[in-house]
Design a protein around this motif. Structure first.
Motif, PDB file in Angstrom:
ATOM      1  N   MET A  72      -8.937 -12.817  44.632  1.00 33.38           N
ATOM      2  CA  MET A  72      -8.572 -11.863  43.589  1.00 33.38           C
ATOM      3  C   MET A  72      -8.224 -12.607  42.298  1.00 33.38           C
ATOM      4  SD  MET A  72      -9.062  -9.377  45.598  1.00 33.38           S
ATOM      5  CE  MET A  72      -8.587  -7.962  44.646  1.00 33.38           C
ATOM      6  N   GLU A  73      -8.324 -11.905  41.191  1.00 34.26           N
ATOM      7  CA  GLU A  73      -8.029 -12.504  39.883  1.00 34.26           C
ATOM      8  C   GLU A  73      -6.585 -12.977  39.781  1.00 34.26           C
ATOM      9  OE1 GLU A  73      -9.206 -10.244  36.479  1.00 34.26           O
ATOM     10  OE2 GLU A  73     -11.241  -9.991  37.216  1.00 34.26           O
ATOM     11  N   ASP A  74      -5.665 -12.311  40.486  1.00 30.56           N
ATOM     12  CA  ASP A  74      -4.252 -12.684  40.402  1.00 30.56           C
ATOM     13  C   ASP A  74      -3.897 -13.877  41.291  1.00 30.56           C
ATOM     14  OD1 ASP A  74      -4.217 -11.678  42.977  1.00 30.56           O
ATOM     15  OD2 ASP A  74      -2.785 -10.073  42.556  1.00 30.56           O
ATOM     16  N   GLY A  75      -4.909 -14.482  41.920  1.00 29.13           N
ATOM     17  CA  GLY A  75      -4.678 -15.633  42.783  1.00 29.13           C
ATOM     18  C   GLY A  75      -4.538 -15.278  44.255  1.00 29.13           C
ATOM     19  N   GLY A  76      -4.415 -13.998  44.557  1.00 28.33           N
ATOM     20  CA  GLY A  76      -4.336 -13.560  45.947  1.00 28.33           C
ATOM     21  C   GLY A  76      -5.711 -13.582  46.597  1.00 28.33           C
ATOM     22  N   ALA A  77      -5.726 -13.317  47.884  1.00 30.70           N
ATOM     23  CA  ALA A  77      -6.975 -13.277  48.638  1.00 30.70           C
ATOM     24  C   ALA A  77      -6.869 -12.192  49.701  1.00 30.70           C
ATOM     25  CB  ALA A  77      -7.255 -14.630  49.272  1.00 30.70           C
ATOM     26  N   VAL A  78      -8.012 -11.592  50.028  1.00 27.72           N
ATOM     27  CA  VAL A  78      -8.071 -10.544  51.040  1.00 27.72           C
ATOM     28  C   VAL A  78      -9.209 -10.868  51.992  1.00 27.72           C
ATOM     29  CG1 VAL A  78      -8.494  -8.083  51.443  1.00 27.72           C
ATOM     30  CG2 VAL A  78      -7.213  -8.812  49.426  1.00 27.72           C
ATOM     31  N   GLU A  79      -8.908 -10.817  53.287  1.00 32.08           N
ATOM     32  CA  GLU A  79      -9.966 -10.993  54.273  1.00 32.08           C
ATOM     33  C   GLU A  79     -10.779  -9.709  54.325  1.00 32.08           C
ATOM     34  OE1 GLU A  79     -10.010 -13.005  58.475  1.00 32.08           O
ATOM     35  OE2 GLU A  79      -9.355 -10.925  58.687  1.00 32.08           O
ATOM     36  N   ALA A  80     -12.076  -9.819  54.035  1.00 31.63           N
ATOM     37  CA  ALA A  80     -12.947  -8.648  54.024  1.00 31.63           C
ATOM     38  C   ALA A  80     -13.569  -8.408  55.393  1.00 31.63           C
ATOM     39  CB  ALA A  80     -14.049  -8.827  52.983  1.00 31.63           C
ATOM     40  N   ALA A  81     -13.808  -9.467  56.148  1.00 28.37           N
ATOM     41  CA  ALA A  81     -14.461  -9.320  57.452  1.00 28.37           C
ATOM     42  C   ALA A  81     -14.242 -10.572  58.281  1.00 28.37           C
ATOM     43  CB  ALA A  81     -15.955  -9.078  57.269  1.00 28.37           C
ATOM     44  N   THR A  82     -14.344 -10.391  59.582  1.00 30.11           N
ATOM     45  CA  THR A  82     -14.359 -11.528  60.500  1.00 30.11           C
ATOM     46  C   THR A  82     -15.686 -11.504  61.243  1.00 30.11           C
ATOM     47  OG1 THR A  82     -13.304 -10.268  62.271  1.00 30.11           O
ATOM     48  CG2 THR A  82     -11.860 -11.551  60.852  1.00 30.11           C
ATOM     49  N   VAL A  83     -16.136 -12.685  61.617  1.00 32.30           N
ATOM     50  CA  VAL A  83     -17.380 -12.811  62.377  1.00 32.30           C
ATOM     51  C   VAL A  83     -17.091 -13.720  63.557  1.00 32.30           C
ATOM     52  CG1 VAL A  83     -19.795 -13.541  62.340  1.00 32.30           C
ATOM     53  CG2 VAL A  83     -18.760 -12.563  60.276  1.00 32.30           C
TER      54      VAL A  83
END
Length: 168
Positions: A72-83
């Motif tokens: 993310m632009e604010d430096g955060g991160a989000v897991e969108a998917a696992t494989v």
């Protein structure tokens, strides 16, 4: 882009790969693709591809679990998917320009099979049945992604954690 630093080993284990997508290949497709695979051992947190970059390899996890993460632009991160061992990471490489908006990393250490993108793309061109199988997997992956988005919106943190544990 960082690639696995572990020395690659040819995929010659008796019984073949333990990745379910690779096991679903027809015998002719299996004979074409599997000799091109290399088994790699991935470390937890190992970066396999950067966001907005074209990966050099497509990964088929066996015991590793991979995460597709959106920064993310604010430096955060989000897991969108696992494989996990049901599929592959690097779908965009088989669909067009090859760049994804997510980075891919090993969430849980373990083994995976990898194949150079160019080799898999040529196999898809040469083997229409392989193209059909990967399109079916792509549809299943999109469905899973849509379900994940809905769950992230509607469920409690405990419920989302339970789902992540089940998926992992």
């Amino acid at each position: 882009m960082h690639e696995s630093s572990a020395p690659p080993r040819r995929s010659d284990r008796p019984g073949g790969p333990s990745n379910q997508l690779l096991r679903a290949l027809s015998p002719p497709d299996y004979a074409l693709v599997v000799p091109q695979l290399t088994r790699v051992s991935l470390r937890a947190g190992e970066l396999l591809s950067k966001s907005h970059a074209r990966p050099r390899h497509v990964y088929f996890p066996e015991t590793a679990v991979l995460s597709l993460v959106i920064d993310m632009e604010d430096g955060g991160a989000v897991e969108a998917a696992t494989v996990g061992n049901e599929g592959m990471a690097g779908l965009a490489a088989t669909l067009g320009d090859g760049a994804m908006s997510s980075r891919c990393l090993a969430q849980i250490a373990g083994d995976a099979q990898r194949i150079p993108v160019a080799v898999l793309v040529q196999a898809i061109v040469d083997r229409p049945a392989l193209d059909v199988l990967l399109r079916r997997y792509t549809q299943a992956f999109i469905n899973q992604l849509a379900q994940s988005v809905a769950c992230n919106r509607l469920h409690t943190i405990d419920q989302r954690c339970a789902r992540w544990l089940l998926m992992t």
